[in-house]
Scaffold this motif. Structure first.
Motif, PDB file in Angstrom:
ATOM      1  N   LEU A  27       0.799  -1.227   0.000  1.00 59.78           N
ATOM      2  CA  LEU A  27       0.000   0.000   0.000  1.00 59.78           C
ATOM      3  C   LEU A  27       0.833   1.279   0.000  1.00 59.78           C
ATOM      4  O   LEU A  27       0.366   2.319  -0.468  1.00 59.78           O
ATOM      5  N   ILE A  28       2.043   1.208   0.522  1.00 57.82           N
ATOM      6  CA  ILE A  28       2.854   2.418   0.676  1.00 57.82           C
ATOM      7  C   ILE A  28       3.135   3.048  -0.690  1.00 57.82           C
ATOM      8  O   ILE A  28       3.218   2.357  -1.707  1.00 57.82           O
ATOM      9  N   LEU A  44      -3.884   6.097  -3.526  1.00 59.57           N
ATOM     10  CA  LEU A  44      -4.935   6.183  -2.516  1.00 59.57           C
ATOM     11  C   LEU A  44      -4.601   5.331  -1.297  1.00 59.57           C
ATOM     12  O   LEU A  44      -4.794   5.754  -0.155  1.00 59.57           O
ATOM     13  N   GLY A  45      -4.069   4.147  -1.541  1.00 61.14           N
ATOM     14  CA  GLY A  45      -3.808   3.202  -0.456  1.00 61.14           C
ATOM     15  C   GLY A  45      -2.843   3.712   0.594  1.00 61.14           C
ATOM     16  O   GLY A  45      -2.993   3.405   1.784  1.00 61.14           O
ATOM     17  N   TYR A  46      -1.869   4.540   0.189  1.00 62.28           N
ATOM     18  CA  TYR A  46      -0.881   5.047   1.156  1.00 62.28           C
ATOM     19  C   TYR A  46      -1.545   5.855   2.265  1.00 62.28           C
ATOM     20  O   TYR A  46      -1.008   5.980   3.366  1.00 62.28           O
ATOM     21  N   GLY A  47      -2.720   6.425   1.978  1.00 59.25           N
ATOM     22  CA  GLY A  47      -3.412   7.252   2.965  1.00 59.25           C
ATOM     23  C   GLY A  47      -4.123   6.460   4.038  1.00 59.25           C
ATOM     24  O   GLY A  47      -4.698   7.052   4.971  1.00 59.25           O
ATOM     25  N   TYR A  83     -18.987  14.025   0.006  1.00 59.88           N
ATOM     26  CA  TYR A  83     -17.990  14.324   1.051  1.00 59.88           C
ATOM     27  C   TYR A  83     -16.923  13.232   1.094  1.00 59.88           C
ATOM     28  O   TYR A  83     -15.725  13.532   1.203  1.00 59.88           O
ATOM     29  N   LEU A  84     -17.355  11.985   1.020  1.00 63.48           N
ATOM     30  CA  LEU A  84     -16.396  10.871   1.010  1.00 63.48           C
ATOM     31  C   LEU A  84     -15.438  11.000  -0.169  1.00 63.48           C
ATOM     32  O   LEU A  84     -14.218  10.825  -0.017  1.00 63.48           O
ATOM     33  N   LEU A  85     -15.976  11.313  -1.336  1.00 58.60           N
ATOM     34  CA  LEU A  85     -15.127  11.463  -2.519  1.00 58.60           C
ATOM     35  C   LEU A  85     -14.191  12.658  -2.374  1.00 58.60           C
ATOM     36  O   LEU A  85     -13.061  12.628  -2.879  1.00 58.60           O
ATOM     37  N   PHE A  86     -14.651  13.716  -1.709  1.00 64.67           N
ATOM     38  CA  PHE A  86     -13.779  14.863  -1.424  1.00 64.67           C
ATOM     39  C   PHE A  86     -12.568  14.417  -0.618  1.00 64.67           C
ATOM     40  O   PHE A  86     -11.423  14.753  -0.952  1.00 64.67           O
ATOM     41  N   TYR A  87     -12.794  13.648   0.435  1.00 66.48           N
ATOM     42  CA  TYR A  87     -11.684  13.184   1.279  1.00 66.48           C
ATOM     43  C   TYR A  87     -10.742  12.275   0.494  1.00 66.48           C
ATOM     44  O   TYR A  87      -9.516  12.453   0.529  1.00 66.48           O
ATOM     45  N   LEU A  88     -11.300  11.301  -0.233  1.00 71.36           N
ATOM     46  CA  LEU A  88     -10.466  10.354  -0.968  1.00 71.36           C
ATOM     47  C   LEU A  88      -9.680  11.063  -2.072  1.00 71.36           C
ATOM     48  O   LEU A  88      -8.494  10.774  -2.288  1.00 71.36           O
ATOM     49  N   SER A  89     -10.324  11.990  -2.762  1.00 75.01           N
ATOM     50  CA  SER A  89      -9.612  12.719  -3.822  1.00 75.01           C
ATOM     51  C   SER A  89      -8.515  13.604  -3.238  1.00 75.01           C
ATOM     52  O   SER A  89      -7.473  13.805  -3.872  1.00 75.01           O
ATOM     53  N   ALA A  90      -8.722  14.117  -2.020  1.00 75.06           N
ATOM     54  CA  ALA A  90      -7.684  14.928  -1.374  1.00 75.06           C
ATOM     55  C   ALA A  90      -6.433  14.098  -1.106  1.00 75.06           C
ATOM     56  O   ALA A  90      -5.302  14.598  -1.241  1.00 75.06           O
ATOM     57  N   ILE A  91      -6.610  12.846  -0.726  1.00 78.00           N
ATOM     58  CA  ILE A  91      -5.462  11.967  -0.506  1.00 78.00           C
ATOM     59  C   ILE A  91      -4.660  11.815  -1.800  1.00 78.00           C
ATOM     60  O   ILE A  91      -3.425  11.887  -1.804  1.00 78.00           O
ATOM     61  N   VAL A  92      -5.365  11.626  -2.910  1.00 76.75           N
ATOM     62  CA  VAL A  92      -4.697  11.441  -4.201  1.00 76.75           C
ATOM     63  C   VAL A  92      -4.033  12.738  -4.667  1.00 76.75           C
ATOM     64  O   VAL A  92      -2.847  12.757  -5.014  1.00 76.75           O
ATOM     65  N   ARG A 109       9.680   6.734  -0.092  1.00 72.76           N
ATOM     66  CA  ARG A 109       8.406   6.140   0.309  1.00 72.76           C
ATOM     67  C   ARG A 109       7.614   7.172   1.107  1.00 72.76           C
ATOM     68  O   ARG A 109       8.198   8.009   1.788  1.00 72.76           O
ATOM     69  N   SER A 110       6.281   7.071   1.023  1.00 72.91           N
ATOM     70  CA  SER A 110       5.437   7.994   1.780  1.00 72.91           C
ATOM     71  C   SER A 110       4.176   7.261   2.210  1.00 72.91           C
ATOM     72  O   SER A 110       3.674   6.376   1.496  1.00 72.91           O
ATOM     73  N   LEU A 111       3.664   7.633   3.388  1.00 71.64           N
ATOM     74  CA  LEU A 111       2.447   7.016   3.891  1.00 71.64           C
ATOM     75  C   LEU A 111       1.768   7.970   4.864  1.00 71.64           C
ATOM     76  O   LEU A 111       2.384   8.890   5.381  1.00 71.64           O
ATOM     77  N   GLY A 112       0.487   7.749   5.089  1.00 73.12           N
ATOM     78  CA  GLY A 112      -0.254   8.551   6.055  1.00 73.12           C
ATOM     79  C   GLY A 112      -1.376   9.347   5.437  1.00 73.12           C
ATOM     80  O   GLY A 112      -1.340   9.704   4.256  1.00 73.12           O
ATOM     81  N   ALA A 113      -2.378   9.662   6.260  1.00 72.46           N
ATOM     82  CA  ALA A 113      -3.588  10.344   5.804  1.00 72.46           C
ATOM     83  C   ALA A 113      -3.493  11.855   5.881  1.00 72.46           C
ATOM     84  O   ALA A 113      -4.493  12.550   5.699  1.00 72.46           O
ATOM     85  N   SER A 114      -2.318  12.400   6.132  1.00 75.16           N
ATOM     86  CA  SER A 114      -2.189  13.828   6.419  1.00 75.16           C
ATOM     87  C   SER A 114      -2.717  14.734   5.315  1.00 75.16           C
ATOM     88  O   SER A 114      -3.269  15.804   5.595  1.00 75.16           O
TER      89      SER A 114
END
Length: 199
Positions: A27-28, A44-47, A83-92, A109-114
Motif C-alpha cells: 500500500l505504501i 490512494l492506499g498510502y493514505g 464528502y467521502l469522494l472529497f476526502y479520498l480525492s484529497a489523498i490522491v 516512500r510515503s504514507l499517512g492520511a495527512s
C-alpha cells in the motif's frame, strides 16, 4: 456518518499493516511501483497506513475533531457520498506533486492520511476562522485562521529545508485542495470567511 467510517477503516488497515510487512509494502507510496508496475491504487492506499500509533492517532483525532462538522456542511451541497469522494480525492491530489518529484527515486516512500486530513481541516477553517483549535504540542487554544497561517508557514519552511521524514508537501497540497474545492463548490464561502474574520 462517513467521517467515522473513514476513521474505522483507516485504523483497521493501519493496525493490520503494523503487523503485516507485506500489506504495508503493497500500500505504501513507492514511486517505482507506479512507473514500472502501474499500481496506481497506491496513490490512494498510502493514505490508509501509518508509520506508528502516534502518527495514526494524531491524524485520526484531527479528522474526528473537524471531519464531522465539515461533513455536515458539505453533505447538503454534494451528498454524504460527495464528502467521502472529497476526502479520498484529497489523498490522491495531495500526493501527486510528491510522486512527480520522486518518480525516479527508488528509495522514496510515503504514507499517512495527512493530505486528506489537511484538506478537511482547512475546509473547516473557511467555515469558522475564529474557532479555537488545540493542536498538540501547543497547550493553548489558538484561532483557526492563525493556526492556518502558522501551519502553512512551517510546512513551507520544512519542505524547502528538507531532511525530514514528514511529507510537508502533501500537507500543503492537501490544505490548498481543501480550500479550492470548497471555494469552487460554493463561492459564497469566500464572503462568509471574510465577514466572519473581519466582521
Amino acid at each position: 456518518m462517513f467521517t467515522l467510517a473513514i476513521i474505522a477503516v483507516t485504523v483497521l488497515v493501519s493496525w493490520r499493516a503494523f503487523n503485516d510487512p507485506r500489506l504495508l509494502g503493497r500500500l505504501i507510496l513507492w514511486p517505482p511501483a507506479l512507473t514500472r508496475h502501474r499500481q496506481y491504487d497506491r496513490l490512494l492506499g498510502y493514505g490508509f497506513i501509518h508509520a506508528d500509533w502516534t502518527h495514526l492517532l494524531f491524524n485520526m483525532i484531527t479528522l474526528w475533531s473537524f471531519g464531522m462538522q465539515v461533513e455536515r456542511v458539505l453533505s447538503p451541497w454534494i451528498t454524504p457520498v460527495g464528502y467521502l469522494l472529497f476526502y479520498l480525492s484529497a489523498i490522491v491530489v495531495s500526493i501527486l506533486p510528491t510522486y512527480l518529484a520522486h518518480q525516479r527515486d527508488p528509495n522514496y516512500r510515503s504514507l499517512g492520511a495527512s493530505g486528506g486530513v489537511s484538506a478537511v481541516l482547512f475546509a473547516f477553517i473557511l467555515f469558522d476562522p475564529w474557532s479555537k483549535l488545540i493542536i498538540f504540542p501547543i497547550p493553548l487554544p489558538i484561532p483557526a485562521f492563525l493556526f492556518a497561517l502558522l501551519y502553512v508557514g512551517y510546512s513551507l519552511w520544512m519542505d524547502r529545508r528538507g531532511g525530514s521524514s514528514v511529507n510537508h508537501s502533501a500537507h500543503l497540497w492537501g490544505a490548498a485542495y481543501g480550500v479550492l474545492f470548497v471555494v469552487l463548490l460554493q463561492p459564497a464561502v469566500v464572503g462568509h470567511f471574510a465577514s466572519a474574520l473581519f466582521g
